[in-house]
Design an enzyme around this catalytic site. Structure first.
Site, PDB file in Angstrom:
ATOM      1  N   SER A   6       0.810  -1.258  -0.066  1.00  0.00           N
ATOM      2  CA  SER A   6      -0.025  -0.140  -0.036  1.00  0.00           C
ATOM      3  C   SER A   6       0.781   1.551   0.018  1.00  0.00           C
ATOM      4  O   SER A   6       2.098   1.263   0.551  1.00  0.00           O
ATOM      5  CB  SER A   6      -1.003   0.080   1.263  1.00  0.00           C
ATOM      6  OG  SER A   6      -1.356   1.303   1.307  1.00  0.00           O
ATOM      7  N   TYR A  66      -2.258  -0.650  10.221  1.00  0.00           N
ATOM      8  CA  TYR A  66      -2.330  -0.870   9.004  1.00  0.00           C
ATOM      9  C   TYR A  66      -0.982  -0.607   8.318  1.00  0.00           C
ATOM     10  O   TYR A  66      -0.326  -1.358   7.505  1.00  0.00           O
ATOM     11  CB  TYR A  66      -3.517  -0.452   8.495  1.00  0.00           C
ATOM     12  CG  TYR A  66      -3.555  -0.677   6.899  1.00  0.00           C
ATOM     13  CD1 TYR A  66      -4.142  -2.030   6.389  1.00  0.00           C
ATOM     14  CD2 TYR A  66      -3.174   0.280   5.754  1.00  0.00           C
ATOM     15  CE1 TYR A  66      -4.443  -2.174   4.914  1.00  0.00           C
ATOM     16  CE2 TYR A  66      -3.263  -0.115   4.416  1.00  0.00           C
ATOM     17  CZ  TYR A  66      -3.760  -1.294   4.097  1.00  0.00           C
ATOM     18  OH  TYR A  66      -3.902  -1.346   2.838  1.00  0.00           O
TER      19      TYR A  66
END
Length: 249
Positions: free
Chosen positions: A141, A155
């Protein structure tokens, strides 16, 4: 080089299902695994109806069941007659501000996005070593490049760890038959991004997946996708004071 037989984890929805559709349209054979087998069966039926010349194998897999990962990968490999590319895509976006009393949510994110990914990586590398080559793709990501305060802290950490594993692997396999790619998507429409209520700079699933698949096919070492506006934004996020980063995240 054409990678004809592609395994995708977390393929029942979102980016995984999107990549399956895109690769099927290119005539590739697919091994798809996820927890939700009813969705996999529906996706398989859809792909075979649209592209009757391909082969699609599906299997139930919870990537946090570490003993099952090599068993399922091996069964899918046998069903397809080999695996040329493994896309480590399964992941979750749970999270809570650190110290906020919901350790379980942050622990689940780290375990699924990083520890379970490590198990998939180990399995894929062993498989490719035995087969004489292959292409490993890690779906990280843009948030793996920077820490973000609040509910995305775990995350970000999980994706930073995954990108770091990819970098280490690229150094280890800098030459030879095993290739490694790290894909860093920005905000692409999916179940995960819908749950996060993120709308800033969001692109639709088809556009985002197309950029991902194009980068995967080129076997780039690392790709931030879509390139605009995320490539310059990632560089900006790296130098901005931390208190401003959350405006992009």
């Amino acid at each position: 080089m054409t990678r004809q037989k592609i395994l995708i984890t977390g393929a029942s929805s979102g980016l995984g299902a999107g990549m399956a559709r895109a690769f099927a349209a290119r005539g590739r054979d697919l091994a798809l695994c996820a927890r939700r087998t009813e969705r996999l069966d529906e996706l398989k039926a859809e792909l075979l109806e649209r592209h009757p010349g391909i082969t699609v194998a599906v299997a139930a897999l919870d990537v946090n069941d570490h003993e099952q990962v090599p068993k399922v990968f091996g069964a899918l490999r046998d069903e397809l007659g080999g695996i040329d590319r493994v896309i480590v895509n399964a992941g979750i976006g749970k999270g809570y501000p650190l110290g906020g009393g919901k350790l379980w949510a942050n622990k689940a994110t780290i375990e699924t996005n990083l520890v379970a990914a490590l198990v998939q990586i180990e399995t894929a590398i062993e498989m490719f070593t035995a087969a004489g080559g292959g292409h490993l793709v890690l779906i990280s990501s843009v948030l793996g490049n920077v820490g973000v305060p609040g509910h995305k802290a775990a995350y970000c950490a999980s994706k930073a760890g995954l990108s770091s594993l990819g970098q280490s692997l690229r150094a280890e396999y800098s030459s030879g038959p095993i290739k490694v790619t790290v894909i860093e998507p920005g905000y692409i429409e999916s179940e995960m991004t819908a749950k996060s209520n993120t709308t800033l700079l969001m692109v639709d699933n088809e556009t985002g997946v197309r950029a991902m698949v194009d980068a995967i096919e080129k076997e780039k070492a690392r790709a931030v996708v879509p390139g605009w506006p995320w490539r310059p934004l990632v560089e900006l996020m790296k130098v901005l004071p931390t208190r401003f980063v959350h405006r992009f995240a």
